[in-house]
Design a protein around this motif. Sequence first.
Motif, PDB file in Angstrom:
ATOM      1  N   ARG A  62       0.837  -1.211   0.000  1.00 16.31           N
ATOM      2  CA  ARG A  62       0.000   0.000   0.000  1.00 16.31           C
ATOM      3  C   ARG A  62       0.870   1.259   0.000  1.00 16.31           C
ATOM      4  O   ARG A  62       0.563   2.245  -0.683  1.00 16.31           O
ATOM      5  CB  ARG A  62      -0.919  -0.032   1.225  1.00 16.31           C
ATOM      6  CG  ARG A  62      -1.986   1.069   1.245  1.00 16.31           C
ATOM      7  CD  ARG A  62      -2.784   0.955   2.530  1.00 16.31           C
ATOM      8  NE  ARG A  62      -3.782   2.004   2.644  1.00 16.31           N
ATOM      9  CZ  ARG A  62      -5.043   1.887   2.289  1.00 16.31           C
ATOM     10  NH1 ARG A  62      -5.473   0.759   1.758  1.00 16.31           N
ATOM     11  NH2 ARG A  62      -5.895   2.886   2.457  1.00 16.31           N
ATOM     12  N   ASP A  63       1.966   1.238   0.784  1.00 14.50           N
ATOM     13  CA  ASP A  63       2.875   2.386   0.815  1.00 14.50           C
ATOM     14  C   ASP A  63       3.497   2.628  -0.559  1.00 14.50           C
ATOM     15  O   ASP A  63       3.638   3.778  -0.998  1.00 14.50           O
ATOM     16  CB  ASP A  63       3.975   2.160   1.847  1.00 14.50           C
ATOM     17  CG  ASP A  63       3.452   2.202   3.277  1.00 14.50           C
ATOM     18  OD1 ASP A  63       2.342   2.719   3.483  1.00 14.50           O
ATOM     19  OD2 ASP A  63       4.157   1.705   4.172  1.00 14.50           O
ATOM     20  N   LEU A 117      -4.876   7.754 -15.695  1.00 13.71           N
ATOM     21  CA  LEU A 117      -3.434   7.508 -15.722  1.00 13.71           C
ATOM     22  C   LEU A 117      -3.027   6.439 -14.711  1.00 13.71           C
ATOM     23  O   LEU A 117      -2.165   5.596 -14.989  1.00 13.71           O
ATOM     24  CB  LEU A 117      -2.683   8.810 -15.445  1.00 13.71           C
ATOM     25  CG  LEU A 117      -2.635   9.798 -16.609  1.00 13.71           C
ATOM     26  CD1 LEU A 117      -2.260  11.186 -16.129  1.00 13.71           C
ATOM     27  CD2 LEU A 117      -1.660   9.308 -17.671  1.00 13.71           C
ATOM     28  N   ALA A 118      -3.628   6.477 -13.545  1.00  9.59           N
ATOM     29  CA  ALA A 118      -3.304   5.474 -12.527  1.00  9.59           C
ATOM     30  C   ALA A 118      -3.653   4.076 -13.018  1.00  9.59           C
ATOM     31  O   ALA A 118      -2.908   3.116 -12.796  1.00  9.59           O
ATOM     32  CB  ALA A 118      -4.055   5.780 -11.237  1.00  9.59           C
ATOM     33  N   ASP A 119      -4.773   3.964 -13.720  1.00 10.05           N
ATOM     34  CA  ASP A 119      -5.201   2.664 -14.224  1.00 10.05           C
ATOM     35  C   ASP A 119      -4.339   2.204 -15.397  1.00 10.05           C
ATOM     36  O   ASP A 119      -3.859   1.069 -15.417  1.00 10.05           O
ATOM     37  CB  ASP A 119      -6.665   2.730 -14.654  1.00 10.05           C
ATOM     38  CG  ASP A 119      -7.142   1.426 -15.264  1.00 10.05           C
ATOM     39  OD1 ASP A 119      -7.142   0.399 -14.564  1.00 10.05           O
ATOM     40  OD2 ASP A 119      -7.504   1.433 -16.455  1.00 10.05           O
ATOM     41  N   ASP A 127      -9.087   4.283  -5.605  1.00 13.52           N
ATOM     42  CA  ASP A 127     -10.184   4.140  -4.653  1.00 13.52           C
ATOM     43  C   ASP A 127     -10.338   2.717  -4.127  1.00 13.52           C
ATOM     44  O   ASP A 127     -11.279   2.427  -3.384  1.00 13.52           O
ATOM     45  CB  ASP A 127     -11.503   4.567  -5.312  1.00 13.52           C
ATOM     46  CG  ASP A 127     -11.494   6.027  -5.723  1.00 13.52           C
ATOM     47  OD1 ASP A 127     -10.921   6.847  -4.979  1.00 13.52           O
ATOM     48  OD2 ASP A 127     -12.037   6.343  -6.801  1.00 13.52           O
ATOM     49  N   ALA A 128      -9.425   1.829  -4.506  1.00 17.90           N
ATOM     50  CA  ALA A 128      -9.574   0.422  -4.096  1.00 17.90           C
ATOM     51  C   ALA A 128      -8.260  -0.158  -3.582  1.00 17.90           C
ATOM     52  O   ALA A 128      -7.929  -1.309  -3.861  1.00 17.90           O
ATOM     53  CB  ALA A 128     -10.095  -0.409  -5.268  1.00 17.90           C
TER      54      ALA A 128
END
Length: 219
Positions: A62-63, A117-119, A127-128
């Motif tokens: 996660r970090d 862009l993140a995807d 968000d997940a």
Amino acid sequence: MNWLRAAVLGANDGIISTAGLVIGVAGVSSDRGPILTAGTAGLVAGAVSMALGEYVSVSSQRDTERALLLEQQRDLAADPQHECAQLASIYEGKGLSAATAWTVAEELTTHDAFAALADADLAIDPDALTSPWQASLASALSFTGGALLPLLAILLAPQAFVALTTFVVVILALGVTGTVSASLGGAKRGVAALRLVGGGALAMVATYAVGQLIGGALT
């Protein structure tokens, strides 16, 4: 589906590790007290270890994801046009024509540039992000659920047949969980179940032999 698969794997760990421990003690004595004590201690230690390991692992993941997302946000704020062009390049690399890729990139950027862009670039849904606490709890619960099976076999079996009953119960349980995990992953159920049953049987035979050898030498 991923959570369910992880739960099945955690249950398998609980079944095999706890069964190996109690079968090893049963190799020394069929007295229900020491076997149950060892199994319960193994359940608690294993559940805590699984929970802590999962928490540390997911927290690290996660970090890393947060750091990547933060960097993506900075790049987007510094040069949004460049990031749009990068998004178009990604979709063009996936097979779209240059014109279509640019149109898709512009529309996605207009809707939510950061999420797009993140995807596309990082394969991350902002968000997940996985919760380390949820992963830790799920791991501990699935391990505990699996570990309870050999402990119940110890409690319900005739004292003279504790080891044999536990062995049979564990083999049946591993056959079921192996079939379920294979079904979830789309693999061949018979092969997966046989592999898991064979590994569990080998673990129990090995720990039983260790119990007899070391226990016999100490008594």
